[in-house]
Design an enzyme around this catalytic site. Structure first.
Site, PDB file in Angstrom:
ATOM      1  N   GLU A 428       1.501   6.269  38.816  1.00 44.95           N
ATOM      2  CA  GLU A 428       1.132   5.628  40.003  1.00 44.95           C
ATOM      3  C   GLU A 428       1.559   4.371  40.388  1.00 44.95           C
ATOM      4  OE1 GLU A 428      -2.790   4.062  40.147  1.00 44.95           O
ATOM      5  OE2 GLU A 428      -2.461   3.482  42.269  1.00 44.95           O
ATOM      6  N   ASP A 505      -4.069   4.166  35.759  1.00 50.91           N
ATOM      7  CA  ASP A 505      -4.935   3.200  35.105  1.00 50.91           C
ATOM      8  C   ASP A 505      -6.334   3.803  34.538  1.00 50.91           C
ATOM      9  OD1 ASP A 505      -3.156   1.347  35.606  1.00 50.91           O
ATOM     10  OD2 ASP A 505      -3.838   0.590  37.444  1.00 50.91           O
ATOM     11  N   ASP A 507      -9.170   3.151  35.426  1.00 50.41           N
ATOM     12  CA  ASP A 507     -10.454   2.570  36.321  1.00 50.41           C
ATOM     13  C   ASP A 507     -10.770   3.747  37.233  1.00 50.41           C
ATOM     14  OD1 ASP A 507      -8.224   2.594  38.113  1.00 50.41           O
ATOM     15  OD2 ASP A 507      -8.108   0.367  38.197  1.00 50.41           O
ATOM     16  N   ASP A 509      -9.802   3.906  40.322  1.00 45.75           N
ATOM     17  CA  ASP A 509      -8.738   4.620  41.182  1.00 45.75           C
ATOM     18  C   ASP A 509      -7.798   5.341  40.636  1.00 45.75           C
ATOM     19  OD1 ASP A 509      -9.604   3.211  43.698  1.00 45.75           O
ATOM     20  OD2 ASP A 509      -8.277   1.438  43.104  1.00 45.75           O
TER      21      ASP A 509
END
Ligand code: TSJ
Length: 641
Positions: A428, A505, A507, A509
């Protein structure tokens, strides 16, 4: 005396049989990871479900005990304990002979799920201990095994007066052997989901699940008198539905057929198959029979009602099933399975049976429910229009593909052309993509950066999916085409990479991106998941930098806590990675790309409910459950270092 030596000879044979199971457990239960472990429970529960199907039991209880063992009990007739001709109690034969289950079960359906429907003796062989208690005729009979070996004589005790008539059934308590399994903690979520499914498939059965681990005691009861209709409603619970579920049932050629379907206002079909209560991930003849006949009926109606004119071509099956959620469940006396994971029903008579019942029953329903019929047909009409658009876009895409392997937009391809060696990282963001391109081993690692959030395919129609640039570049890069429904251009042999690795990542998102990609793969490239080509990279959260000595990468907060404990009193600083973009190429190589040191989680789709849950919970509006799903699955999965 003669009888005794016969018994001993038999015991030796038996032990050799079970020893084979312990030597190669994977052959019998698929894996010794999480999946194989939970499978032990299903294997035992299936025996009680058989007893229910035979008409003798309506309650099953499953307990995850505080000591890590599992108890399964039912209120059936109890496993027979009479001396068997072979010189041991029938019960012992059940637990010590491979495939003994079927011998006692000729009068009911075998719930054999194909490859791994292996029976209670396998569970016994792979358990540190297994206790059997059978209550019948006023007595309780107790037997015990350790690693498959009987360790006592069968004990028969008289039940207390008040229980003598009331108490009957079978109770098994077993502890998986930690010498066999990588981890021996059952996954409550997975077990619950499977038990719930079993309750939907058996509307007259009640299943009580209790989790007594970790100092708690949580009980949940599954009883679903609405059966398949309830199951379909449950799957569609967060969607806008077009009508009440429709159920079709009947018996043909000794095969019992039950079907429920309901349309929702979304672009997607979700048709699940079950044979003898076992989910068929790869579908099979029962699904085909239903789909083929349903398509025929609906086209006939469309012509009768003048929606399709003489010159118009028929709707395709995919047009007609757009928006459909359906469950096709058959009970077959002798099921055969084929396919990659042996979960595809192969009996031709199952196709005839579902086809026949579908035709007879659907016509009865639609003749009385014209509004439902018309709204389904208007859906099909709209889908056909969209399909025709999509076909144009797709032919453009496919002709371009031939020439675009090496110059596919942002794809930084690898040098090797041997798919079995190659990996592609879907990354991403352009900045992480850039670092990854620098960091990778270009010989066998390709990088495909994608920008921002990709389209949510669950909510989008086919033509929009195909027009999406990020999706196009992925499909082009993989090289194997894609499938819509079950009719498809997909060809796994053309896949250019052995591993497709989602790199996002750690996290919220990142979790969102991963789930969007998984949804895309699940819908258009499901074979990639079934055949184990899809992975999620697990980048570390922290790196410790001690005053002296080497630092360590830590992958979660538990690891950090452990590190603090182990290094109590020592000074170190903690580097926290907010995202992949923050790592320098060398760190990125070491933590996420290098096969020697990285962590990958292979993506698996457990069963029907899990599969639909992937798209539902994950795509829903609220973020926390979504995050929980990915990380829960990431931590208890078999990690591939
Ligand atoms: F096999 C097992 F250990 F996995 C197991 C079997 C585990 C559990 C929890 C239950 C059972 C089980 C077996 N429940 N009910 C039965 N029933 C029989 O085995 C049975 C009883 C009577 C007769 C009969 O013909 O009289 C036949 C059968 C198959």
């Amino acid at each position: 005396m003669a009888k005794n030596s016969n018994y001993d000879a038999k015991s030796i044979q038996v032990l050799e049989g079970l020893e084979a199971v312990r030597v190669r457990p994977g052959m019998y239960i698929g894996s010794t990871g999480r999946k194989g472990l939970n499978h032990l429970i299903y294997e035992i529960v299936d025996n009680s479900v058989d007893e229910h199907l035979a008409g003798y039991c309506d309650l099953i209880e499953v307990i995850l005990e505080a000591n890590g063992s599992c108890t399964v009990s039912d209120n059936g007739r109890g496993i027979p304990i009479e001396m068997h001709e072979k010189g041991m109690p029938a019960e012992r034969l059940v637990f010590t002979t491979l495939h003994a289950g079927g011998k006692f079960n000729n009068d009911s359906y075998k719930t054999s799920g194909g490859l791994h429907g292996v029976g209670s003796s396998v569970v016994n062989a792979l358990s540190k201990y297994l206790d059997v208690r059978v209550a019948k005729g006023g007595y309780i009979h107790h037997d015990r095994y350790e690693r498959g070996v009987p360790v006592m004589e069968l004990v028969n005790g008289l039940l207390p007066k008040e229980k003598r008539t009331a108490m009957k059934g079978t109770k098994i308590n077993f502890l998986p052997d930690d010498e066999i399994f990588e981890k021996i903690r059952f996954s409550a979520e997975e077990v619950k989901s499977r038990l719930h499914e079993t309750a939907y498939l058996n509307p007259e059965l009640t299943i009580i699940f209790t989790d007594k681990r970790d100092g708690k005691c949580e009980t949940i009861e599954y009883h679903e008198p609405e059966g398949l209709a309830g199951f379909v409603k449950d799957i569609n619970r967060n969607k806008e539905v077009m009508h009440e579920p429709v159920t079709l049932h009947g018996v043909s050629e000794d095969i019992e057929v039950e079907i429920a379907f309901q349309y929702v206002k979304e672009f997607q079909e979700n048709v699940l198959g079950f044979c003898n209560n076992i989910y068929n991930a790869e579908g099979g003849t029962h699904i085909t029979g239903f789909k083929t006949q349903f398509t025929t009926i609906m086209n006939n109606y469309a012509r009768e009602l003048g929606i399709l004119k003489d010159k118009d071509p028929n709707y395709t099956g995919v047009d007609i099933r757009n928006g459909m959620t359906a469950i096709v469940s058959v009970k077959h006396p002798d099921p055969r399975f084929e396919g990659q994971t042996k979960t595809k029903l192969d009996n031709p008579d199952a196709a005839r049976a579902t086809g026949k019942i579908t035709t007879e029953e659907a016509v009865l329903y639609f003749d009385r429910n014209l509004e439902v019929l018309k709204s389904i047909l208007s859906c099909a009409e709209r889908s056909a229009k969209i399909r025709k658009n999509a076909e144009k876009l797709k032919s453009n895409l496919l002709t371009k593909q031939k020439y675009s392997f090496d110059s596919n937009g942002k794809l930084a391809n690898c040098e090797s052309r041997k798919p079995e060696k190659c990996e592609i990282f879907i990354v991403e963001g352009d900045s992480a993509g850039g670092s990854a391109k620098t960091a990778r081993d270009r010989n066998f690692q390709a990088i495909l950066p994608i920008r921002g959030k990709i389209l949510n395919v669950e909510k989008a129609s086919m033509d929009r999916v195909l027009a999406n640039a990020e999706i196009k570049s992925m499909i082009n890069a993989f090289g194997c085409g894609f499938s819509e429904g079950y009719g498809n251009d997909f060809d796994i042999k053309k896949l250019r990479y052995d591993k497709i690795i989602i790199m996002a990542d750690a996290d919220v998102d990142g979790a969102h991106i991963s789930t969007l990609l998984l949804t895309l793969f699940y819908r258009f490239l499901p074979e990639l998941i079934y055949q184990g080509h899809v992975y999620i990279a697990m980048p570390p959260l922290y790196k410790t930098v001690p005053v002296r000595g080497e630092g360590e990468y830590l992958y979660d907060d538990k690891a950090l806590a452990r590190y603090r404990k182990e290094h109590a009193g020592k000074k170190f600083t903690l580097q926290r990675f907010k995202g992949l973009g923050e790592m320098d190429p060398e760190q990125l190589w070491e933590t996420t790309l290098n096969p020697e040191t990285r962590r990958l989680k292979r993506v698996e789709i457990e069963d029907a409910r899990m599969a639909t849950e992937v798209t539902e919970t994950l795509m829903g509006v609220n973020v926390p459950p979504r995050k929980a799903f990915i990380y829960e699955h990431a931590t208890d999965a078999e990690l591939d270092f």
